[in-house]
Scaffold this motif. Sequence first.
Motif, mmCIF file in Angstrom:
data_model
loop_
_atom_site.group_PDB
_atom_site.id
_atom_site.type_symbol
_atom_site.label_atom_id
_atom_site.label_comp_id
_atom_site.label_asym_id
_atom_site.label_seq_id
_atom_site.Cartn_x
_atom_site.Cartn_y
_atom_site.Cartn_z
ATOM 1 N N LYS A 205 85.858 25.280 43.103
ATOM 2 C CA LYS A 205 85.433 26.521 42.435
ATOM 3 C C LYS A 205 84.395 26.230 41.351
ATOM 4 C CE LYS A 205 89.772 27.530 41.307
ATOM 5 N NZ LYS A 205 90.528 26.638 42.196
ATOM 6 N N THR A 206 84.755 25.312 40.453
ATOM 7 C CA THR A 206 83.876 25.045 39.309
ATOM 8 C C THR A 206 82.580 24.380 39.763
ATOM 9 O OG1 THR A 206 85.819 24.833 37.906
ATOM 10 C CG2 THR A 206 83.777 23.893 37.066
ATOM 11 N N THR A 207 82.685 23.395 40.634
ATOM 12 C CA THR A 207 81.487 22.720 41.156
ATOM 13 C C THR A 207 80.551 23.751 41.781
ATOM 14 O OG1 THR A 207 82.868 20.797 41.600
ATOM 15 C CG2 THR A 207 80.724 20.854 42.693
ATOM 16 N N SER B 193 80.279 14.676 48.476
ATOM 17 C CA SER B 193 79.117 13.958 47.953
ATOM 18 C C SER B 193 79.445 13.364 46.589
ATOM 19 C CB SER B 193 77.946 14.943 47.835
ATOM 20 O OG SER B 193 77.156 14.687 46.707
HETATM 21 N N1 LIG Z 1 81.437 18.530 47.514
HETATM 22 C C1 LIG Z 1 82.098 17.663 46.740
HETATM 23 N N2 LIG Z 1 82.020 16.336 46.965
HETATM 24 C C2 LIG Z 1 82.712 15.446 46.198
HETATM 25 N N3 LIG Z 1 83.497 15.791 45.171
HETATM 26 C C3 LIG Z 1 83.612 17.118 44.891
HETATM 27 C C4 LIG Z 1 82.914 18.115 45.648
HETATM 28 N N4 LIG Z 1 83.237 19.345 45.135
HETATM 29 C C5 LIG Z 1 84.077 19.103 44.109
HETATM 30 N N5 LIG Z 1 84.308 17.787 43.950
HETATM 31 C C6 LIG Z 1 85.199 17.129 42.984
HETATM 32 O O1 LIG Z 1 86.524 17.569 43.278
HETATM 33 C C7 LIG Z 1 87.235 17.864 42.088
HETATM 34 C C8 LIG Z 1 87.658 19.336 42.098
HETATM 35 O O2 LIG Z 1 86.492 20.127 42.099
HETATM 36 P P1 LIG Z 1 86.379 21.411 41.158
HETATM 37 O O3 LIG Z 1 86.738 21.088 39.749
HETATM 38 O O4 LIG Z 1 85.046 22.026 41.394
HETATM 39 O O5 LIG Z 1 87.513 22.301 41.802
HETATM 40 P P2 LIG Z 1 88.208 23.590 41.188
HETATM 41 O O6 LIG Z 1 88.625 24.438 42.349
HETATM 42 O O7 LIG Z 1 87.347 24.222 40.165
HETATM 43 O O8 LIG Z 1 89.485 22.951 40.485
HETATM 44 P P3 LIG Z 1 90.555 23.727 39.545
HETATM 45 O O9 LIG Z 1 91.384 24.520 40.498
HETATM 46 O O10 LIG Z 1 91.291 22.647 38.849
HETATM 47 O O11 LIG Z 1 89.755 24.595 38.622
HETATM 48 C C9 LIG Z 1 86.308 17.507 40.946
HETATM 49 O O12 LIG Z 1 86.598 16.194 40.537
HETATM 50 C C10 LIG Z 1 84.931 17.593 41.565
HETATM 51 O O13 LIG Z 1 83.991 16.730 40.925
#
Ligand SMILES: Nc1ncnc2c1ncn2[C@@H]1O[C@H](COP(=O)(O)OP(=O)(O)OP(=O)(O)O)[C@@H](O)[C@H]1O
Length: 265
Positions: A16-18, A216
């Motif tokens: 989500k955040t990424t 990635s």
């Molecule tokens: N496409 C990708 N390739 C590699 N690593 C990724 C990718 N997308 C996200 N990540 C990594 O995976 C982890 C989770 O991603 P992210 O924080 O964006 O998820 P989130 O859904 O926002 O998490 P939360 O539910 O805790 O808020 C992070 O460490 C992020 O750097």
Amino acid sequence: MATVISVSNQKGGVGKTTSTVNLGAEMAAQGNSVLVIDLDPQCSASSGLGAAELPGEHDLYDVFQGPASLSEMIVSTSVPEVSLVPSSRDLVSLEIELGKRPGRELILRSEISKISHRFDIILIDCPPSSGLLTLNALGASQWILIPLQAEYYALEGLSQLVDTVEFVRSTFNSNLGILGVFVTMYDGRTNLSSQVEDEAKKYFSDLMFATRVPRSVKLSECPSHGLPVRLYDPHSAGSRAYEKLAMEIRERLKLEDISALAKAV
Ligand SMILES: Nc1ncnc2c1ncn2[C@@H]1O[C@H](COP(=O)(O)OP(=O)(O)OP(=O)(O)O)[C@@H](O)[C@H]1O
Ligand SMILES: [Mg+2]
């Protein structure tokens, strides 16, 4: 008036955040003025965008509690065309503190309506829950955008997510639609990734985006530099994927019949 999009999935760590950070940066590069609202008390979007400090003593928590307004919370980021409302760690306790106060799901909508004319797109990074913060995000949005991690348990909980969207539509925001679903952390070397995508296509059909975000290393590294990937490594596969996804989203937002499509799910 801005188009307000919640990036949401109650499942944790699905991207989500990424996606919020990188889509925000790409949409800005493609000519839109963007505001990112970090609604997750983990504050990851705020650090991932290299946000400036808030000038005053108030933060987003005080917007929900009354003494401050959202317009005072807008700061600059490492991307010139992307503004940000940083999150607050105090938001963790909001659910308990607001109790059953009437209208508590619509606080963010009322605040966003006062600043919406200043931006083309407002992206809300939701926490991994379907609690009060997420309900506020969905109450303020025209669209929900759903990232789906290419992992075994990805589809678990999707019916709960669709139920949440239905609940919001039938109670306090009939304008909410599903903008689309996209796969994150896709690994073309595994059958699992394509299986998850195929299952998601069966469930969401035309709402699936064609662009997949690949797994990635660059995408996982860039937050520690406070930069979106297009500034950290513009030629990486992750950067190209978010550029394409942003184009697909902007295209879809122009389609008039999307609301009929999204509301049919
Ligand atoms: N496409 C990708 N390739 C590699 N690593 C990724 C990718 N997308 C996200 N990540 C990594 O995976 C982890 C989770 O991603 P992210 O924080 O964006 O998820 P989130 O859904 O926002 O998490 P939360 O539910 O805790 O808020 C992070 O460490 C992020 O750097
Ligand atoms: Mg997050």
